[in-house]
Motif scaffolding. Structure first.
Motif, mmCIF file in Angstrom:
data_model
loop_
_atom_site.group_PDB
_atom_site.id
_atom_site.type_symbol
_atom_site.label_atom_id
_atom_site.label_comp_id
_atom_site.label_asym_id
_atom_site.label_seq_id
_atom_site.Cartn_x
_atom_site.Cartn_y
_atom_site.Cartn_z
ATOM 1 N N VAL A 132 8.978 -21.336 -1.275
ATOM 2 C CA VAL A 132 7.951 -20.345 -0.934
ATOM 3 C C VAL A 132 8.606 -19.115 -0.327
ATOM 4 N N ILE A 133 9.507 -19.334 0.618
ATOM 5 C CA ILE A 133 10.190 -18.214 1.283
ATOM 6 C C ILE A 133 10.984 -17.397 0.270
ATOM 7 N N GLU A 134 11.656 -18.074 -0.642
ATOM 8 C CA GLU A 134 12.451 -17.383 -1.663
ATOM 9 C C GLU A 134 11.575 -16.546 -2.595
ATOM 10 N N ALA A 135 10.356 -17.012 -2.841
ATOM 11 C CA ALA A 135 9.457 -16.316 -3.774
ATOM 12 C C ALA A 135 8.589 -15.268 -3.084
ATOM 13 N N THR A 136 8.665 -15.168 -1.762
ATOM 14 C CA THR A 136 7.834 -14.234 -1.011
ATOM 15 C C THR A 136 8.509 -12.870 -0.907
ATOM 16 N N LYS A 137 7.790 -11.837 -1.314
ATOM 17 C CA LYS A 137 8.338 -10.482 -1.276
ATOM 18 C C LYS A 137 8.477 -10.000 0.152
ATOM 19 N N PHE A 138 7.423 -10.167 0.937
ATOM 20 C CA PHE A 138 7.496 -9.846 2.367
ATOM 21 C C PHE A 138 6.350 -10.503 3.117
ATOM 22 N N VAL A 139 6.473 -10.503 4.428
ATOM 23 C CA VAL A 139 5.403 -10.984 5.306
ATOM 24 C C VAL A 139 4.932 -9.820 6.160
ATOM 25 N N ALA A 140 3.690 -9.907 6.638
ATOM 26 C CA ALA A 140 3.113 -8.810 7.422
ATOM 27 C C ALA A 140 2.128 -9.378 8.442
ATOM 28 N N PRO A 141 1.969 -8.716 9.582
ATOM 29 C CA PRO A 141 0.920 -9.135 10.521
ATOM 30 C C PRO A 141 -0.444 -8.899 9.894
ATOM 31 N N ALA A 142 -1.413 -9.716 10.244
ATOM 32 C CA ALA A 142 -2.735 -9.597 9.629
ATOM 33 C C ALA A 142 -3.830 -9.951 10.628
ATOM 34 N N ILE A 143 -4.984 -9.376 10.395
ATOM 35 C CA ILE A 143 -6.203 -9.753 11.119
ATOM 36 C C ILE A 143 -7.203 -10.222 10.071
ATOM 37 N N GLU A 144 -7.738 -11.404 10.266
ATOM 38 C CA GLU A 144 -8.815 -11.856 9.395
ATOM 39 C C GLU A 144 -10.113 -11.876 10.184
ATOM 40 N N PHE A 145 -11.180 -11.386 9.560
ATOM 41 C CA PHE A 145 -12.503 -11.480 10.151
ATOM 42 C C PHE A 145 -13.275 -12.552 9.385
ATOM 43 N N VAL A 146 -13.363 -13.724 9.993
ATOM 44 C CA VAL A 146 -14.146 -14.792 9.377
ATOM 45 C C VAL A 146 -15.613 -14.554 9.711
ATOM 46 N N ASP A 147 -16.489 -14.853 8.766
ATOM 47 C CA ASP A 147 -17.909 -14.571 8.960
ATOM 48 C C ASP A 147 -18.733 -15.663 8.302
ATOM 49 N N SER A 148 -18.818 -16.811 8.964
ATOM 50 C CA SER A 148 -19.619 -17.893 8.412
ATOM 51 C C SER A 148 -21.053 -17.429 8.219
ATOM 52 N N ARG A 149 -21.597 -17.710 7.055
ATOM 53 C CA ARG A 149 -22.983 -17.339 6.795
ATOM 54 C C ARG A 149 -23.965 -18.293 7.475
ATOM 55 N N TYR A 150 -23.480 -19.407 8.013
ATOM 56 C CA TYR A 150 -24.379 -20.407 8.557
ATOM 57 C C TYR A 150 -24.958 -20.012 9.917
#
Length: 268
Positions: A132-150
């Motif tokens: 996986v690491i060998e096939a990964t172009k780059f990594v980046a910091p991220a923010i995910e906004f999860v929004d359960s519809r329930y």
């Protein structure tokens, strides 16, 4: 299974997918699937998710990657599972670094600090974290906004699988690094709101190394006859607990050795 029974079952799964899709579009809370259809299991929940994906594709939305869930041992134990879960990311979900999350587009979002893998080569089969690491172009910091519809953000495993694991919006940082340049176990993470540190953690919170989570995703998809294509964005799961957000918030995630990503919470 007799054809008529199978047809009725498939029709029910499509109906549930359409219900969840409409709740997202109309930004209204959904009733838990397990309460309406207690007979539905995990395998069927992933079939509902697949029908939900088809609905989005029919609208012209494009798949650009995947999101991982249950990537900490604590979360897996709380859900009674031992593997990661996954959902799909679509083009309409992406927010530019430094951009805005419009609260009018979501129901009740929560922010998560993550690291994203941008895949440089197709991945399939029984891949190792090293591959996986060998096939990964780059990594980046991220923010995910999860929004359960329930309703009230309450759900069980079947519910969250069916609802594409609460996928909603995400931000990828402009700061990127090759994965070989980052300590994917020990690099520290700072999660801030309005300049105040809310949570801290380390990348190793994600199964000891987020590349392990990505390898599990590849294996899971391969069993379904799918592969992770070059260019895919993979959100590897929350490093800390999620935080609720409100209008006026400024959210920033910093990862040691990688960089930072930020976004504003607005209501237009």
């Amino acid at each position: 299974m007799p054809k008529r029974r199978e047809k009725n079952k498939n029709g029910k799964l499509r109906q549930i997918a359409n219900y969840l899709h409409q709740c997202e579009i109309e930004r209204k809370e959904a009733e838990q699937i397990v309460k309406i259809h207690p007979e539905i299991g995990i395998d069927e929940a992933y079939l509902i998710q697949r029908e939900l994906v088809k609905l989005k594709l029919s609208r012209g939305d494009k798949i650009i990657g995947y999101k991982l869930a249950f990537t900490t041992r604590t979360k897996q134990r709380s859900m009674g599972i031992s593997t990661v879960g996954f959902g799909y990311l679509f083009d309409y979900m992406k927010i530019d670094d430094g951009g805005e999350l419009n609260l009018n587009d979501v129901i009740h979002p929560k922010a998560e600090a993550e690291i994203a893998f941008i895949i440089g080569e197709d991945l399939s089969g029984d891949v190792s974290p090293y591959e996986v690491i060998e096939a990964t172009k780059f990594v980046a910091p991220a923010i995910e906004f999860v929004d359960s519809r329930y309703k009230d953000f309450k759900f069980e495993l079947v519910d969250v699988i069916s609802d594409n694991f609460s996928a909603s919006r995400f931000v990828i940082g402009s700061d990127v690094k090759k994965p070989s340049e980052v300590d994917l176990r020990l690099s520290g993470v700072i999660f801030e709101r309005n300049g105040v540190v809310e949570k801290t953690g380390a990348l190793g919170a994600v199964l000891g190394n987020p590349a392990i989570a990505v390898s599990q995703l590849v294996k899971f998809l391969s069993k379904r006859g799918e592969k992770v294509k070059a260019g895919s964005i993979i959100l590897t799961g929350s490093i800390t607990e999620a935080i609720e957000v409100k209008e006026g918030d400024f959210i920033r995630v910093s990862i040691c050795g990688v960089g930072e990503v930020s976004t504003y919470i607005v209501k237009k």
